[in-house]
Every structure is written in C-alpha cells, then in structure tokens.
Design an enzyme around this catalytic site. Sequence first.
Site, PDB file in Angstrom:
ATOM      1  N   TYR A 286       0.801  -1.115  -0.063  1.00  0.00           N
ATOM      2  CA  TYR A 286      -0.060  -0.021   0.167  1.00  0.00           C
ATOM      3  C   TYR A 286       0.806   1.203  -0.041  1.00  0.00           C
ATOM      4  O   TYR A 286       1.562   1.528   0.842  1.00  0.00           O
ATOM      5  CB  TYR A 286      -0.702  -0.058   1.166  1.00  0.00           C
ATOM      6  CG  TYR A 286      -1.892  -0.909   1.275  1.00  0.00           C
ATOM      7  CD1 TYR A 286      -3.262  -0.549   0.833  1.00  0.00           C
ATOM      8  CD2 TYR A 286      -1.700  -2.290   1.747  1.00  0.00           C
ATOM      9  CE1 TYR A 286      -4.218  -1.594   0.746  1.00  0.00           C
ATOM     10  CE2 TYR A 286      -2.759  -3.324   1.603  1.00  0.00           C
ATOM     11  CZ  TYR A 286      -3.978  -3.000   1.301  1.00  0.00           C
ATOM     12  OH  TYR A 286      -4.897  -3.790   1.069  1.00  0.00           O
TER      13      TYR A 286
ATOM     14  N   PRO B 265     -12.469  -0.111  -1.406  1.00  0.00           N
ATOM     15  CA  PRO B 265     -11.592  -1.328  -1.551  1.00  0.00           C
ATOM     16  C   PRO B 265     -10.041  -1.205  -0.626  1.00  0.00           C
ATOM     17  O   PRO B 265      -9.519  -2.087  -0.337  1.00  0.00           O
ATOM     18  CB  PRO B 265     -10.924  -1.679  -2.840  1.00  0.00           C
ATOM     19  CG  PRO B 265     -11.206  -0.140  -3.684  1.00  0.00           C
ATOM     20  CD  PRO B 265     -12.342   0.772  -2.605  1.00  0.00           C
TER      21      PRO B 265
ATOM     22  N   TYR C  72      -7.259  -5.797   9.966  1.00  0.00           N
ATOM     23  CA  TYR C  72      -7.028  -6.240   8.607  1.00  0.00           C
ATOM     24  C   TYR C  72      -7.411  -7.557   8.534  1.00  0.00           C
ATOM     25  O   TYR C  72      -7.982  -8.238   7.622  1.00  0.00           O
ATOM     26  CB  TYR C  72      -5.380  -5.838   8.144  1.00  0.00           C
ATOM     27  CG  TYR C  72      -5.305  -5.950   6.685  1.00  0.00           C
ATOM     28  CD1 TYR C  72      -5.312  -4.787   6.036  1.00  0.00           C
ATOM     29  CD2 TYR C  72      -5.145  -7.446   5.913  1.00  0.00           C
ATOM     30  CE1 TYR C  72      -4.837  -4.865   4.561  1.00  0.00           C
ATOM     31  CE2 TYR C  72      -4.796  -7.268   4.645  1.00  0.00           C
ATOM     32  CZ  TYR C  72      -4.936  -5.927   4.101  1.00  0.00           C
ATOM     33  OH  TYR C  72      -4.636  -6.122   2.438  1.00  0.00           O
TER      34      TYR C  72
END
Length: 389
Positions: free
Chosen positions: A200, A292, A384
């Site tokens: 990310y 997302p 997560y």
Amino acid sequence: MRTQVAIIGGGPSGLLLSQLLHRKGIDTVVLERKTRDYVLSRIRAGILETGMVELMRKAGVGARMDAECFTHEGTVIAYGDEEFRVSFREHTGSDVIVYGQTELTRDLYDAREAEGGKMVFNVENVVINDADSDAPFVTYTVDGQTQRLDCDYVAGCDGFHGVSRQTIPLTVRREYEKVYPFGWLGVLSETPPVHEELIYSWSERGFALCSMRNANLSRYYIQCSLSDSPEDWSDDNFWEELKRRIPACHAEALVTGPSIEKSIAPLRSFVTEPMRWGRLFLCGDAAHIVPPTGAKGLNTAASDIHYLYHGLVQFYEEGDPEGIDRYSEKALARIWKAERFSWSTTNLLHRYPDQSGFDLKMQRAEIEFLRSSEAAQKVFAQNYVGLPY
C-alpha cells in the site's frame, strides 16, 4: 415452487449462504439475474479474512482454496521511498490469504451443482412480495414466463443495484453515504507480483496498490480522477505512473506486460439501516459498500452470512427466533467497525484535491506514527485480518 429460504443473487454471498444452509438440511433457491459464466467473468478482490476462510471450510468448499491460496502474514506500507511492514502474525497470531473471488465463486457453484442445488439464471423483473407478512413470495420472469416462489424468508444478496434494498420502504430505511472524489484504475496482467505481499503506497502523486492473484497474475491499482476512463490510459502510461508512486526498489523490480483487464472503480462508503425488514434480510453489497482500501468488501458480506446462517439454523433446528431477530443489530455492529477501518485507511493513503500543506504534513505524521508504534500496528493488524464475529 416453494422453498424455505429464497436467495436473490448468485454471487459469492448468496451461494455461500445456500451451501451452508444445504448442509444443515435447509432448502434454498438461488435466483440470479445473469448466467453462471457472466458471474465468473467478474474480476474482484481476493484477500480473505480468517472468518471468511473458516466459513468456506464449514461449507465444505475449502479444499482447493487451502491447496492453492497464498498466505500473507503481513503487508507493506510505503510512503515516498520509505516503507515498513506490519506483521499480522506477530500482532494477532493470524494472517490472511490470497484466493481470487472468481475461484471462490467457482468452487461454490461447483458444490451447489454437484449437490443438486436449485439455481435459476437469467431471471428478470424480480419482485419481493409481502416481506412484512408471514407468507412472503418472490415473482420473476424467465424467458418471458412469470414464475412464483413461495418461501419462509428472503435473503437479499443482489448487490447495491439490486431490488432487495429498494423493497424496504423509505419510511423504514435510512442510508448513510460518503462518495470519495477519486477512483481506482486497476490493471490485471499476466506478470509475476512485484512483491510477495501487498504494498500500500502513499505518494504525492496519489495512492498505489501492488497486489496479486497468483504467482503469474498480478493486480495493480493507482488512484485516478473520476473523470478518467480506462481508454485514457495506455498500458505504458499506467506502468510509468505506477513506478512513480512506489519505492524505487520496487519500481526497478516491476515486471510489466500487456493488460488483460483494465477498469476504473469509484470509491464510496455506504450503509443502509436496518438490514432486516419483516422476513427480508439484506446481505453484502445490498446493505453496505466499503472502499477497497483494506480489502473488506467480500469479507463484510461473509460476516453477514455468518450471522444470518446461524440465525436461520437456530430457528429451524430449535424454533428459537433470537438469531434472526437480532441479525440486523449484530451485522451492523461489525459493519460499522469495518467501515471505519476502510474509511480511515483510505484517508491515510490517498491524495484529496483540497488538501492543504498542513493536511499533507498530518497525513505523513499519521503514517510515521503507524511505523513507529507497536500499539498502532496491532490495531491495524487486528482490523486487517478481521474482527471477531
């Protein structure tokens, strides 16, 4: 035709509910607007939380997933040429897996077909009738012929644009929404992933994500304008922009190639309340949408299925309606926490059009705090891998 639970929508959530209920002897019929091949042609995310993995195993469809999936014990957060890793295993004792939603859906279809599951494709003009009574029924047309399906309950698994949510009167339904001022341009390519785990990446040019489907199939995303279209981006332009947004070491290692799929997805956060009206239950995208960032879309649908499945089993096996009566309450309590994580991670990593210099400094400070704080990393990891059901 009559069944115990009518399921509107033949995507992964509807199929998973049907398969789970079948193994408890509860009859279902799945109504799907498109064909099986069409459903399987849709490219979706493939990060599965521990809860979703366990549901697949409970449904008896986990064998191929367990054999072919990739286990991810952490993820990489990058900003500029800096990066750090958040270890899921270290902070939670758990992990996530990568297994494409297309393959997961294929496994569910194969199982329902092998076990004689009732699925009707190419249905049109679906109407949910008398959901607030003791005798709901669904009407629909196939090949121009009107059909009627009587049932005890209706599970609306037909997505954001389906009929299920719209069936709940506006006097009852309340909707909460945030639309983000950007989208994600995604490219699928038959190339090896640039890294063994997801990256990310925050950059001054906008967000980027390096993901994968398998050892030779990669999925990459870059933040883009909502006014863009996929045709505006050649493959070469995409790869060059991606390289600008990830650390140099990964940009140099990136293997590029022709895209086999390219699309732009707008980002929104959305929740409707309640998720139950009479004998109609909303599941997945019919009730909520997440951006997302953080891979919560399919996983939030899975938590809905968990609560509804257990509630229906409790009712049919014990005659106790407690589980279905509290379905909306339980599902929403977890959904809002997943919405918070997706919203906060999106805010952390994306560039907004109206950000000031102060805003950018604060964003970087938040990322560096996550890098330096074990407590912050633990919270990130807990969210997560998936909060408990």
